[in-house]
Scaffold this motif. Sequence first.
Motif, mmCIF file in Angstrom:
data_model
loop_
_atom_site.group_PDB
_atom_site.id
_atom_site.type_symbol
_atom_site.label_atom_id
_atom_site.label_comp_id
_atom_site.label_asym_id
_atom_site.label_seq_id
_atom_site.Cartn_x
_atom_site.Cartn_y
_atom_site.Cartn_z
ATOM 1 N N ILE A 54 99.873 -43.320 9.198
ATOM 2 C CA ILE A 54 100.113 -42.403 8.202
ATOM 3 C C ILE A 54 99.234 -42.823 7.279
ATOM 4 O O ILE A 54 99.288 -43.868 6.779
ATOM 5 C CB ILE A 54 101.699 -42.033 7.856
ATOM 6 N N ALA A 55 98.151 -42.091 6.481
ATOM 7 C CA ALA A 55 97.578 -42.325 5.570
ATOM 8 C C ALA A 55 98.438 -42.105 4.093
ATOM 9 O O ALA A 55 99.206 -41.221 4.096
ATOM 10 C CB ALA A 55 96.351 -41.632 5.203
ATOM 11 N N GLY A 56 98.679 -43.126 3.241
ATOM 12 C CA GLY A 56 99.347 -43.088 1.997
ATOM 13 C C GLY A 56 100.540 -43.919 2.159
ATOM 14 O O GLY A 56 100.640 -44.588 2.872
ATOM 15 N N ALA A 57 101.493 -43.259 1.342
ATOM 16 C CA ALA A 57 102.946 -43.905 1.191
ATOM 17 C C ALA A 57 104.019 -43.501 1.836
ATOM 18 O O ALA A 57 103.889 -42.312 1.853
ATOM 19 C CB ALA A 57 103.282 -44.244 -0.115
ATOM 20 N N VAL A 58 104.651 -44.340 2.818
ATOM 21 C CA VAL A 58 105.909 -43.904 3.417
ATOM 22 C C VAL A 58 107.077 -44.426 2.504
ATOM 23 O O VAL A 58 107.125 -45.766 2.275
ATOM 24 C CB VAL A 58 106.165 -44.259 4.748
ATOM 25 N N ILE A 59 107.828 -43.512 2.134
ATOM 26 C CA ILE A 59 108.993 -43.816 1.393
ATOM 27 C C ILE A 59 110.351 -43.621 1.918
ATOM 28 O O ILE A 59 110.591 -42.431 2.632
ATOM 29 C CB ILE A 59 108.804 -43.224 -0.083
ATOM 30 N N ARG A 60 110.847 -44.770 2.163
ATOM 31 C CA ARG A 60 112.384 -44.804 2.920
ATOM 32 C C ARG A 60 113.240 -44.680 1.900
ATOM 33 O O ARG A 60 113.459 -45.523 1.172
ATOM 34 C CB ARG A 60 112.349 -45.838 3.904
ATOM 35 N N LEU A 61 114.430 -43.708 1.904
ATOM 36 C CA LEU A 61 115.592 -43.634 1.453
ATOM 37 C C LEU A 61 116.602 -44.766 1.646
ATOM 38 O O LEU A 61 116.922 -44.872 2.827
ATOM 39 C CB LEU A 61 116.303 -42.403 1.297
ATOM 40 N N GLY A 62 116.736 -45.771 0.816
ATOM 41 C CA GLY A 62 117.754 -46.880 0.924
ATOM 42 C C GLY A 62 119.297 -46.674 0.672
ATOM 43 O O GLY A 62 119.956 -45.451 0.780
ATOM 44 N N VAL A 63 119.993 -47.760 0.229
ATOM 45 C CA VAL A 63 121.353 -47.837 -0.016
ATOM 46 C C VAL A 63 121.876 -46.666 -0.509
ATOM 47 O O VAL A 63 122.929 -46.087 -0.261
ATOM 48 C CB VAL A 63 121.771 -49.124 -0.562
ATOM 49 N N ASP A 64 121.581 -46.417 -1.794
ATOM 50 C CA ASP A 64 121.986 -45.387 -2.767
ATOM 51 C C ASP A 64 122.212 -44.154 -2.163
ATOM 52 O O ASP A 64 122.953 -43.176 -2.478
ATOM 53 C CB ASP A 64 121.413 -45.345 -4.109
ATOM 54 N N PHE A 65 121.270 -43.876 -1.133
ATOM 55 C CA PHE A 65 121.137 -42.571 -0.674
ATOM 56 C C PHE A 65 121.934 -42.305 0.695
ATOM 57 O O PHE A 65 121.958 -41.388 1.188
ATOM 58 C CB PHE A 65 119.731 -42.154 -0.305
ATOM 59 N N THR A 66 122.683 -43.646 0.934
ATOM 60 C CA THR A 66 123.719 -43.220 2.399
ATOM 61 C C THR A 66 125.170 -43.221 2.031
ATOM 62 O O THR A 66 126.011 -43.342 2.535
ATOM 63 C CB THR A 66 123.172 -44.494 3.180
ATOM 64 N N ARG A 67 125.299 -43.023 0.372
ATOM 65 C CA ARG A 67 126.904 -42.881 0.248
ATOM 66 C C ARG A 67 127.299 -41.405 0.685
ATOM 67 O O ARG A 67 126.350 -40.447 0.615
ATOM 68 C CB ARG A 67 126.791 -42.953 -1.579
ATOM 69 N N CYS A 68 128.475 -41.800 0.963
ATOM 70 C CA CYS A 68 129.433 -40.547 1.428
ATOM 71 C C CYS A 68 130.727 -40.625 1.095
ATOM 72 O O CYS A 68 131.618 -41.404 1.529
ATOM 73 C CB CYS A 68 129.187 -40.395 2.998
ATOM 74 N N GLU A 69 130.898 -40.125 -0.250
ATOM 75 C CA GLU A 69 132.349 -40.402 -0.889
ATOM 76 C C GLU A 69 132.979 -39.076 -1.237
ATOM 77 O O GLU A 69 132.683 -38.234 -1.713
ATOM 78 C CB GLU A 69 132.237 -41.303 -2.216
ATOM 79 N N ARG A 70 134.455 -39.419 -1.054
ATOM 80 C CA ARG A 70 135.130 -38.188 -1.298
ATOM 81 C C ARG A 70 135.793 -38.336 -2.628
ATOM 82 O O ARG A 70 136.539 -39.558 -2.632
ATOM 83 C CB ARG A 70 136.127 -37.858 -0.150
ATOM 84 N N SER A 71 135.895 -37.502 -3.478
ATOM 85 C CA SER A 71 136.630 -37.725 -4.647
ATOM 86 C C SER A 71 138.011 -37.086 -4.506
ATOM 87 O O SER A 71 138.463 -36.498 -3.838
ATOM 88 C CB SER A 71 135.729 -36.964 -5.697
ATOM 89 N N VAL A 72 138.813 -37.406 -5.703
ATOM 90 C CA VAL A 72 139.892 -37.116 -5.984
ATOM 91 C C VAL A 72 140.276 -35.477 -5.809
ATOM 92 O O VAL A 72 141.399 -35.201 -5.148
ATOM 93 C CB VAL A 72 140.654 -37.706 -7.131
ATOM 94 N N ASP A 73 139.304 -34.841 -6.438
ATOM 95 C CA ASP A 73 139.434 -33.223 -6.513
ATOM 96 C C ASP A 73 139.072 -32.652 -5.043
ATOM 97 O O ASP A 73 139.126 -31.460 -4.998
ATOM 98 C CB ASP A 73 138.548 -32.720 -7.609
ATOM 99 N N GLY A 74 138.563 -33.563 -4.076
ATOM 100 C CA GLY A 74 138.489 -32.896 -2.913
ATOM 101 C C GLY A 74 136.992 -32.638 -2.461
ATOM 102 O O GLY A 74 136.543 -32.198 -1.572
ATOM 103 N N SER A 75 136.148 -32.717 -3.692
ATOM 104 C CA SER A 75 134.540 -32.734 -3.461
ATOM 105 C C SER A 75 134.077 -33.801 -2.874
ATOM 106 O O SER A 75 134.733 -34.982 -2.753
ATOM 107 C CB SER A 75 133.881 -32.027 -4.819
#
Length: 187
Positions: A54-75
Motif C-alpha cells: 500500500i502506498a501511503g500510511a496505514v493507520i491501525r486503531l489501537g487500545v482506545d478503539f477496542t473498548r466495549c463498556e455497558r453503562s448504568v443506564d443500559g447504553s
Amino acid sequence: SAHTAHRTGGPCDVFVVVHRQDALATVLADCRSVSWRITLLGAGTRTVVRDGGIAGAVIRLGVDFTRCERSVDGSWEVGAAVPVPALLARAEAVGAGGTAALQTVAGSCGASWVLDDGWAALVRCVRFVSRGRVREGGLSDVRDRRVVVVGASLTFPAVTRSHALPWVLRKKLVGSWYNVPGRRSAR
C-alpha cells in the motif's frame, strides 16, 4: 499481511498504531499535510490488500478503539475496532436483543456501521473525526461522507422470550472468523 485476516498484502510507506482517540485527529492531519494516502485498519477482517503493498500510511486503531463498556443506564459505549461478533456475544450474555440481523456480520463495528444495514434501531449516536476534531452524529452522517469513525453509543432492547432465536438456529448464524472451527474429517 500480518494485520489482515486473509494474510494478504505487502509493505506500506508508514504503519501507525493510534491508541488514543484524541491523537487520531493529529495523526490524520499530519498524514494529509505530507499528501499521504490514508488506509484505515480496524479489526482487519474486511481488508484485502494486493501483495504489492500500500502506498501511503496505514493507520491501525489501537487500545482506545477496542473498548466495549455497558453503562448504568443500559447504553453501550463501543469503539470502532471492536469485532462485531465479540460485541454481539457480550450483548447476548447480558440478555440484550435486537441483534438477529447482525449475527452473520464479520469485521469491526466501525466498518459495519458505515457499510451494513441493521444498526439503525441500535445506534444512538456515532463519533467520527471531521475537520480535525471528534464530532457526534447519526448513521447518515458517516455513510454520506468520508470520515473516520471512532466509536458509537448503542442501546440494545431487552430480549423477550418470543424474540429469542432458537439455540439451533443461533448456532448456525454465528459462524464467522471469530469462532474457532470445530474438528472435521478431511472426507
